[in-house]
Write a protein that holds these residues in place. Sequence first.
Motif, PDB file in Angstrom:
ATOM      1  N   PRO A 163      82.186 -19.572 -67.128  1.00 50.88           N
ATOM      2  CA  PRO A 163      82.793 -19.409 -68.454  1.00 50.88           C
ATOM      3  C   PRO A 163      82.918 -20.707 -69.235  1.00 50.88           C
ATOM      4  CG  PRO A 163      84.003 -18.132 -66.804  1.00 50.88           C
ATOM      5  CD  PRO A 163      83.013 -18.962 -66.055  1.00 50.88           C
ATOM      6  N   ASP A 164      83.016 -21.855 -68.544  1.00 50.61           N
ATOM      7  CA  ASP A 164      83.152 -23.134 -69.245  1.00 50.61           C
ATOM      8  C   ASP A 164      81.805 -23.757 -69.613  1.00 50.61           C
ATOM      9  OD1 ASP A 164      82.188 -23.965 -66.803  1.00 50.61           O
ATOM     10  OD2 ASP A 164      83.897 -25.248 -66.307  1.00 50.61           O
ATOM     11  N   ARG A 165      80.733 -22.974 -69.490  1.00 51.61           N
ATOM     12  CA  ARG A 165      79.363 -23.368 -69.851  1.00 51.61           C
ATOM     13  C   ARG A 165      78.706 -24.300 -68.828  1.00 51.61           C
ATOM     14  NH1 ARG A 165      77.921 -21.873 -75.074  1.00 51.61           N
ATOM     15  NH2 ARG A 165      79.650 -21.123 -76.356  1.00 51.61           N
ATOM     16  N   THR A 166      79.336 -24.515 -67.694  1.00 49.66           N
ATOM     17  CA  THR A 166      78.662 -25.209 -66.603  1.00 49.66           C
ATOM     18  C   THR A 166      77.850 -24.197 -65.802  1.00 49.66           C
ATOM     19  OG1 THR A 166      80.543 -24.954 -65.093  1.00 49.66           O
ATOM     20  CG2 THR A 166      80.461 -26.964 -66.455  1.00 49.66           C
ATOM     21  N   LEU A 167      77.084 -24.696 -64.836  1.00 50.44           N
ATOM     22  CA  LEU A 167      76.265 -23.851 -63.967  1.00 50.44           C
ATOM     23  C   LEU A 167      76.613 -24.145 -62.511  1.00 50.44           C
ATOM     24  CD1 LEU A 167      72.784 -24.484 -65.635  1.00 50.44           C
ATOM     25  CD2 LEU A 167      74.170 -22.411 -65.888  1.00 50.44           C
ATOM     26  N   GLU A 229      84.223 -13.920 -60.915  1.00 49.97           N
ATOM     27  CA  GLU A 229      85.220 -12.851 -61.014  1.00 49.97           C
ATOM     28  C   GLU A 229      85.725 -12.780 -62.453  1.00 49.97           C
ATOM     29  OE1 GLU A 229      89.256 -11.370 -58.708  1.00 49.97           O
ATOM     30  OE2 GLU A 229      88.699 -13.494 -58.654  1.00 49.97           O
ATOM     31  N   PRO A 230      85.548 -11.647 -63.131  1.00 49.65           N
ATOM     32  CA  PRO A 230      85.887 -11.589 -64.559  1.00 49.65           C
ATOM     33  C   PRO A 230      87.348 -11.896 -64.865  1.00 49.65           C
ATOM     34  CG  PRO A 230      84.503  -9.729 -63.954  1.00 49.65           C
ATOM     35  CD  PRO A 230      84.880 -10.408 -62.678  1.00 49.65           C
ATOM     36  N   LYS A 231      88.261 -11.442 -64.031  1.00 49.49           N
ATOM     37  CA  LYS A 231      89.685 -11.614 -64.326  1.00 49.49           C
ATOM     38  C   LYS A 231      90.129 -13.066 -64.241  1.00 49.49           C
ATOM     39  CE  LYS A 231      91.418  -7.030 -63.002  1.00 49.49           C
ATOM     40  NZ  LYS A 231      92.330  -6.300 -62.080  1.00 49.49           N
ATOM     41  N   THR A 232      89.525 -13.821 -63.345  1.00 50.83           N
ATOM     42  CA  THR A 232      89.998 -15.177 -63.069  1.00 50.83           C
ATOM     43  C   THR A 232      89.028 -16.275 -63.481  1.00 50.83           C
ATOM     44  OG1 THR A 232      89.044 -15.240 -60.837  1.00 50.83           O
ATOM     45  CG2 THR A 232      91.259 -14.291 -61.068  1.00 50.83           C
ATOM     46  N   GLY A 233      87.756 -15.932 -63.660  1.00 49.79           N
ATOM     47  CA  GLY A 233      86.736 -16.936 -63.931  1.00 49.79           C
ATOM     48  C   GLY A 233      86.318 -17.735 -62.717  1.00 49.79           C
ATOM     49  N   ARG A 234      86.784 -17.336 -61.517  1.00 48.97           N
ATOM     50  CA  ARG A 234      86.450 -18.072 -60.297  1.00 48.97           C
ATOM     51  C   ARG A 234      85.105 -17.633 -59.732  1.00 48.97           C
ATOM     52  NH1 ARG A 234      91.535 -17.583 -56.331  1.00 48.97           N
ATOM     53  NH2 ARG A 234      91.132 -15.374 -56.761  1.00 48.97           N
ATOM     54  N   PHE A 300      80.472  -8.434 -59.498  1.00 52.11           N
ATOM     55  CA  PHE A 300      81.681  -7.702 -59.837  1.00 52.11           C
ATOM     56  C   PHE A 300      81.300  -6.667 -60.885  1.00 52.11           C
ATOM     57  CE2 PHE A 300      83.664 -11.487 -58.075  1.00 52.11           C
ATOM     58  CZ  PHE A 300      84.788 -10.968 -57.430  1.00 52.11           C
ATOM     59  N   TYR A 301      81.633  -5.424 -60.626  1.00 47.54           N
ATOM     60  CA  TYR A 301      81.240  -4.369 -61.551  1.00 47.54           C
ATOM     61  C   TYR A 301      82.171  -4.364 -62.759  1.00 47.54           C
ATOM     62  CZ  TYR A 301      80.100   0.259 -63.393  1.00 47.54           C
ATOM     63  OH  TYR A 301      79.727   1.293 -64.207  1.00 47.54           O
ATOM     64  N   THR A 302      81.578  -4.468 -63.951  1.00 45.30           N
ATOM     65  CA  THR A 302      82.348  -4.520 -65.193  1.00 45.30           C
ATOM     66  C   THR A 302      82.071  -3.327 -66.106  1.00 45.30           C
ATOM     67  OG1 THR A 302      80.621  -5.858 -66.262  1.00 45.30           O
ATOM     68  CG2 THR A 302      82.400  -7.047 -65.143  1.00 45.30           C
ATOM     69  N   GLY A 303      81.227  -2.401 -65.681  1.00 45.08           N
ATOM     70  CA  GLY A 303      80.781  -1.325 -66.554  1.00 45.08           C
ATOM     71  C   GLY A 303      81.704  -0.128 -66.551  1.00 45.08           C
ATOM     72  N   ASP A 304      81.270   0.911 -67.273  1.00 44.62           N
ATOM     73  CA  ASP A 304      82.053   2.139 -67.362  1.00 44.62           C
ATOM     74  C   ASP A 304      81.277   3.373 -66.939  1.00 44.62           C
ATOM     75  OD1 ASP A 304      80.289   2.339 -69.468  1.00 44.62           O
ATOM     76  OD2 ASP A 304      81.812   2.212 -71.042  1.00 44.62           O
TER      77      ASP A 304
END
Length: 376
Positions: A163-167, A229-234, A300-304
């Motif tokens: 999320p912070d644009r690093t890889l 992980e979407p919730k934490t960005g870890r 991590f599944y983020t869909g619906d």
Amino acid sequence: MVTTVLAGSAVLAAACVSVSAQTVHTSGDTRFSVTQVVGDLSYPWGFDILPDGSFLVNEAEGRMLIVSPDGDSRIEVAGVPEVRASGQGGLLDVVAAPDFDDTRTIYFTFSEPGPGGTGTAAARARLVVTDGAAQLEDVKVLVSMNRKTSGGRHFGSRIVPAPDRTLFVTLGDRGQQDRAQDPQDHAGSVLRIAADGSIPPDNPFARSGEALPEIWSIGHRNIQGAAIEPKTGRLWIVEHGARGGDEINIPEAGKNYGWPVISYGRHYSGLRIGVGTEAEGYEQPVYYWDPSIAPSGMAFYTGDAVPEWRGNLFVGALKDQLISRLAVADGKIVTEDWLLAGEYGRIRTLRNGPDGALWFSTDEGEGGIYRISGAP
């Protein structure tokens, strides 16, 4: 060893039309369907789904392909760097950059030949498609394993935009286990770099010299799955053990995850690995498998499309040819359910699709890409 060099671009006639047959499966109270959308792929390793619904696919032998959304046609992408396709090495992961719509940037990993043998490298490029042809332009190797060796084992490798644009780039120990404890060696580590390959100033060893400045964590065996992980960005990773001891870890800055000093597996000979399962100064896994399932892709599944699965962690398995669905709470695995065991082949890569479905690929000589969605 065979060195594969890709040059030129060619439109390939699809040898296998898209497969529309849908198979319904049940897991507990959840019904879901699996549909093969792309077939006739030769050992697909990484893939991603582009904004227009087409598939960007890396075949291990060294071909990068763009496959149409219906699977009926494909274009070979020119300009791929030289790849040493041998053993577990080849053209590996691929992912579109978060700003792909604006920049056409992709990231990919591959086994790179060089002095002393082969090592994993990560690169970026612009994917340009014009008049039915595709080309990588402005190719730049962002990081290259600093010690190349012979042998065809344990290249890793995933590349994950954070999320912070690093890889994050994950690397295997190349089958030379002690290298994973050497902080001046890339083998058996997670790397963190900026999108241009430079070193983020907040990396744990950016200034200390205690380890290579791009190293994020060490003590890993062969990391073949990674996801944010979407919730934490870890970052979460999954890595192969030996005979048992496949691990899920949440690698933290500057920490040591133990291989080969500690492990929940044993050597293939049956002998104990290192000092046992724990020791001071080494991190414990979040979860492990014994016996091994040979894990690979992770998402991590983020869909619906299957709403009851949202937030679950999915891990593909090569040896056991299944998808493990893991419920996660507060950084821990609370339940596990095995899906599709032995039904589709070796599960290599998992991705969320823009359609809300979960997608996976099979690492086979006649591999494919499949869509998991809800079923009535």
